[in-house]
Scaffold this active site. Structure first.
Site, PDB file in Angstrom:
ATOM      1  N   GLU A 114     -12.172 200.447  -0.365  1.00 15.74           N
ATOM      2  CA  GLU A 114     -13.163 199.721  -1.193  1.00 15.74           C
ATOM      3  C   GLU A 114     -13.847 200.628  -2.210  1.00 15.74           C
ATOM      4  O   GLU A 114     -14.222 200.103  -3.274  1.00 15.74           O
ATOM      5  CB  GLU A 114     -14.204 199.064  -0.281  1.00 15.74           C
ATOM      6  CG  GLU A 114     -13.638 197.941   0.574  1.00 15.74           C
ATOM      7  CD  GLU A 114     -12.696 198.433   1.682  1.00 15.74           C
ATOM      8  OE1 GLU A 114     -12.938 199.538   2.196  1.00 15.74           O
ATOM      9  OE2 GLU A 114     -11.731 197.740   1.992  1.00 15.74           O
ATOM     10  N   ASP A 123      -5.749 201.815   3.530  1.00 11.15           N
ATOM     11  CA  ASP A 123      -6.916 201.172   4.147  1.00 11.15           C
ATOM     12  C   ASP A 123      -8.195 201.811   3.602  1.00 11.15           C
ATOM     13  O   ASP A 123      -8.143 202.827   2.895  1.00 11.15           O
ATOM     14  CB  ASP A 123      -6.816 201.360   5.672  1.00 11.15           C
ATOM     15  CG  ASP A 123      -7.909 200.621   6.413  1.00 11.15           C
ATOM     16  OD1 ASP A 123      -8.445 199.641   5.881  1.00 11.15           O
ATOM     17  OD2 ASP A 123      -8.231 201.041   7.548  1.00 11.15           O
ATOM     18  N   ASP A 183     -10.676 193.202   8.665  1.00  9.77           N
ATOM     19  CA  ASP A 183     -11.065 193.142  10.076  1.00  9.77           C
ATOM     20  C   ASP A 183     -11.602 191.763  10.440  1.00  9.77           C
ATOM     21  O   ASP A 183     -12.808 191.556  10.593  1.00  9.77           O
ATOM     22  CB  ASP A 183     -12.084 194.247  10.371  1.00  9.77           C
ATOM     23  CG  ASP A 183     -11.481 195.625  10.166  1.00  9.77           C
ATOM     24  OD1 ASP A 183     -10.231 195.717  10.077  1.00  9.77           O
ATOM     25  OD2 ASP A 183     -12.235 196.601  10.080  1.00  9.77           O
TER      26      ASP A 183
HETATM   27  C1  GLC Z   1     -10.184 199.710   9.552  1.00 13.21           C
HETATM   28  C2  GLC Z   1      -8.986 198.812   9.297  1.00 13.21           C
HETATM   29  C3  GLC Z   1      -8.258 198.558  10.580  1.00 13.21           C
HETATM   30  C4  GLC Z   1      -7.847 199.894  11.208  1.00 13.21           C
HETATM   31  C5  GLC Z   1      -9.062 200.772  11.389  1.00 13.21           C
HETATM   32  C6  GLC Z   1      -8.681 202.164  11.871  1.00 13.21           C
HETATM   33  O1  GLC Z   1     -11.112 199.063  10.343  1.00 13.21           O
HETATM   34  O2  GLC Z   1      -9.363 197.623   8.680  1.00 13.21           O
HETATM   35  O3  GLC Z   1      -7.154 197.747  10.383  1.00 13.21           O
HETATM   36  O4  GLC Z   1      -7.214 199.675  12.417  1.00 13.21           O
HETATM   37  O5  GLC Z   1      -9.767 200.902  10.180  1.00 13.21           O
HETATM   38  O6  GLC Z   1      -7.850 202.789  10.976  1.00 13.21           O
END
Ligand code: GLC
Length: 816
Positions: free
Chosen positions: A419, A416, A494
């Site tokens: 980017e 995650d 998200d």
């Molecule tokens: C980011 C991710 C989300 C995750 C959060 C905490 O917002 O896109 O899916 O739950 O981080 O890790």
């Protein structure tokens, strides 16, 4: 603080000059001379610009320019999987006005004054795509640009994950991976950058991949009516042109060039439940228990950032998860696997005590600025540093670190924030002086931001493959660049728990699939907000047929598990999850097709019917493979909708009733109903529903056979062990069948994967008049639906079922 961040973001989205602003761009000079190479020609222009045309295949030509005064750049791209191509014959013809390079499929005509490149179909000489003005570069900024003529009826697809309609005509887009929570239609850019698109006019398609990872802009006739523009902020003008005319052929080549999706484990097709965050460990036991108690299928539970010790990657919070190995073992007994999140930000802990930071620093694996100082950003652990995944030894180190997770039995990794997101500077505007090793080229941040996730997921995928050579890696990623399909499944970040976001899923998944990324999905019923029971029900009607089916929600949201929305919604979710598990043989067969051919599971109708103008911007319906068409309800309060069915015969999936296509029909869709149609001519394999993908073998295997208007149908089932990489060595089995004029032919299975004993059930639709069935010429006895004996029986006035023990041999059944 927030205001300031969004202002910054807004400025960044405006970017520098728009794609149509040609101020400062200096066109390449007229063509002066030509030199042949093995695989193509170097065209030298009067100003010193050199344009290389390289023939990679009869339908694939690469155009790479080095403009006058542009420093030489190494010929390397993180996106490209295949660099060696077998020689494809080509000729060059020089004339006064132009030179023409011809392959078996393409003519590339390069006009001399001014320098204009034109692609034609070698058979018909029809112009497919042509420069509107010479390619150009700004010597001051390094910006490079191309302008193509826009066809009067030309439509555009692809560009990966964009919060926009399917057809990109009259729209413009930016490629700059961005953390954009709560994005809505029109937010651009978002998480991924895939600078590949397809143009389609009059049923003929071509593909164009601009392999330049800098921030870039595409304008498909938004700012100008007659021009499709492309510009990248810096780097090399380097594009690949794919000849169609079929979209599927282009996708095949594009995924040959940038790599295909390896087969994920079968459990990746199972239903998955996440939240930000489940802890402590007993909470996961309880969620799994509830799932089973509610008779809702589940294969995977996710651990979000709170499993870590102070958000330090590759650690466990000892108080919340005192014995992670015991937890994964307990869950495994219930058929549930665990996937953990893994962020790129490594806690900056110079005071010591965190070996991951100490080691990475000692080995110089973290990104630094031009002045040699560490790049310290701000993410979950506070100050954090980031690994330079362009260094091979850093990738290997990162991959080896995964033992902290795989050791205790974690089955997959969720990468995650890649980017990469930095709370202190989400746009990356202040990071331009960060230097990436990039195979010794020491290239700037601008060239590496969009490929950061590609290299992070690569390190992660390769680590899993090394640590667990007998298992297929499973990686899920938020950001990506072209080629990401080689390493990871993509979820769309998200999203909002709204009907608008649900509707946006369809063009987003379709476009990712049209850009090489076949394994996609989004948070159910949306990450931000909770959504109501109606949204949950409608979301699962889509998600049941989407490759990645994962429920997830933000930290401050009320719980998202299906039973929290009341019994009616829960019942609907159960119905559609059971449909998904029944269809596993079909979904897996279609997944294997995507792996082998690059043609995705989730398809816009356009991909199967590119000659049908009604599909050009149709993105509120979708197909799964060639065989199933879904027309979900995507608006609150609606209990019916219009469904467009392309020409041919279709069958209502639920009732089996035949429906004539080539028309739009109105259908009822109460809350528990998904309008779903099987395409005449197809065969859809299925089995019994189950609580997780490993619960039992596929027995019986049902083949629903849907004859087309000519009375024909054909299809197959693909199987393998569902978990090891042995399928790459051919340990698999394909069972093919075809039906024509009352004769069902079952081919001998191909491949050497041996399933346990099981029975087949062939359901022949549109068979109202059958009174007898023979097997290889001998009469087959009649039986009943409930008796498990071989034979045939009538399941409904229109459907005859043949029950047959799978004996691994070819057979012919005659229906009379
Ligand atoms: C980011 C991710 C989300 C995750 C959060 C905490 O917002 O896109 O899916 O739950 O981080 O890790």
């Amino acid at each position: 603080m927030r205001l300031c961040a969004s202002l910054l973001c807004g400025l960044a989205l405006l970017g520098p000059a728009s794609a149509l602003d040609w101020t400062g761009l200096r066109p390449a000079g007229d063509l002066a001379s030509l030199a042949r190479r093995d695989q193509g020609v170097d065209l030298t222009c009067a100003d010193g610009t050199v344009v290389q045309l390289t023939v990679l295949a009869p339908d694939l030509v690469r155009v790479r320019a080095r403009f006058a005064g542009q420093p030489a750049a190494p010929d390397h791209s993180w996106a490209i999987a295949r660099t060696a191509w077998p020689a494809a014959p080509w000729q060059i013809h020089e004339a006064a006005a132009a030179v023409t390079l011809t392959t078996a499929e393409l003519e590339v005509v390069v006009r001399r004054h001014p320098l204009l490149v034109e692609f034609r179909d070698a058979a018909t000489h029809r112009v497919i795509n042509a420069d509107q003005r010479p390619m150009a570069r700004d010597p001051q900024t390094g910006r490079v640009a191309v302008a193509k003529r826009l066809g009067f009826d030309e439509h555009f697809y692809g560009l990966g994950e964009k919060a926009a309609h399917l057809d990109r005509r009259r729209a413009e887009f930016t490629m700059w991976n961005s953390d954009t929570p709560g994005y809505t239609e029109g937010t651009d850019p978002i998480y991924q950058s895939i600078p590949f698109y397809v143009g389609l006019e009059g049923g003929n398609a071509y593909g164009l991949f601009h392999d330049n990872s800098h921030r870039s802009h595409f304008d498909f006739g938004r700012l100008s009516q007659d021009c499709a523009d492309y510009a990248a902020d810096a780097g090399v003008l380097d594009y690949y042109f794919f000849h169609g005319p079929s979209l599927k052929k282009i996708l095949g080549r594009y995924t040959e060039l940038t790599g295909r999706m390896p087969l994920p484990p079968l459990w990746a097709l199972g239903h998955q439940q996440s939240r930000y965050s489940y802890y402590p460990d007993t909470m996961l036991d309880e969620v799994a228990r509830q799932y089973r108690a509610h008779d809702l299928p589940l294969d995977v539970l996710y651990l979000d950032i709170h499993y870590m010790d102070g958000y330090r990657v590759f650690t466990w919070d000892q108080s919340r998860f005192p014995d992670p190995a015991a937890l994964t073992a307990r869950l495994a007994q219930q058929g549930v696997r665990v996937v953990t999140i893994l962020d790129p930000g490594v806690k900056h802990q110079p005071e010591g005590g965190y070996p991951v930071f100490d080691e990475g620093l000692a080995r110089d694996y973290f990104l630094r600025r031009q002045d040699g100082s560490l790049y310290i950003g701000e993410v979950w652990p506070g100050q954090a540093v980031f690994v330079d995944y362009t260094k091979e030894d850093a990738r290997r180190w990162w991959g080896d670190k995964l033992t902290a997770l795989t050791g205790p039995g974690v089955a997959g990794i969720w990468t995650d924030m890649n980017e990469p997101s930095d709370f202190a500077d989400k746009t990356g505007e202040r990071q331009k002086d960060i230097v990436f090793d990039d195979l010794g080229a020491r290239s700037p941040y601008g060239a590496n931001r969009n490929t950061f996730a590609l290299n992070m997921t690569r390190a992660t995928y390769e680590g899993l493959a090394r640590l667990q050579p007998d298992r297929r890696p499973f990686v899920i990623t938020r950001a990506g660049y072209a080629g990401i399909q080689r390493y990871a499944t993509v979820w769309t970040g998200d999203n909002n728990a709204t009907f608008d976001a649900l509707a946006l899923n369809l063009p987003m998944f379709a476009s990712l699939g049209l850009s090489g990324e076949a394994f996609v999905g989004s948070d159910l019923p949306g990450f931000i907000g909770r959504g109501d029971a109606e949204l949950l029900a409608r979301s699962y009607q889509v998600a049941a047929l989407v490759p990645l089916c994962r429920n997830h929600g933000a930290i401050d949201q009320y719980d998202h598990e299906p039973w929290r929305y009341g019994p009616q919604a829960e019942g609907i979710v159960r119905k559609f999850l059971k449909l998904r598990y029944r269809l596993l043989p079909f979904l897996y067969t279609t997944l294997e097709e995507a792996h082998r051919t690059g043609v995705p599971l989730f398809r816009p109708l356009l991909l199967n019917f590119q000659d049908d103008p009604a599909t050009l911007n149709l993105d509120d319906e979708f197909m799964v493979g060639d065989a199933l068409l879904a027309a979900p309800v995507l608006r609150a309060g609606e209990r019916g909708r219009e469904v467009y069915l392309p020409a041919g015969r279709w069958y209502d999936y639920w009732t089996g009733t035949a429906v004539a296509g080539g028309t739009t029909l109105r259908t009822d869709a109460p809350l528990d109903h998904l309008p779903l149609y099987a395409r005449g001519g197809s065969v859809i394999p299925s089995t019994d529903a189950m609580s997780h993908t490993g619960e039992k073998p596929w027995n019986p295997l049902r083949f629903a056979i849907y004859p087309d208007t000519a009375g024909h149908a054909a299809g197959s089932l693909y199987e393998d062990d569902g978990q090891s990489p042995d399928y790459q060595k051919g340990v698999s089995r394909r069972t093919a069948l075809s039906f024509a004029t009352g004769k069902l032919s079952l081919a001998a299975p191909a491949g050497n994967f041996a399933p346990a004993a099981r029975r087949f059930e062939f359901s022949l639709h549109a068979s109202p008049n059958v009174t007898s069935v023979t097997l290889d010429g001998r009469a087959l006895p009649e039986t009943t639906a409930t008796a498990l004996t071989p034979g045939w029986f009538r399941a409904s006035p229109d459907v005859v079922v043949i029950r047959h023990a799978d004996d691994g041999r070819a057979h012919t059944f005659d229906l009379r």
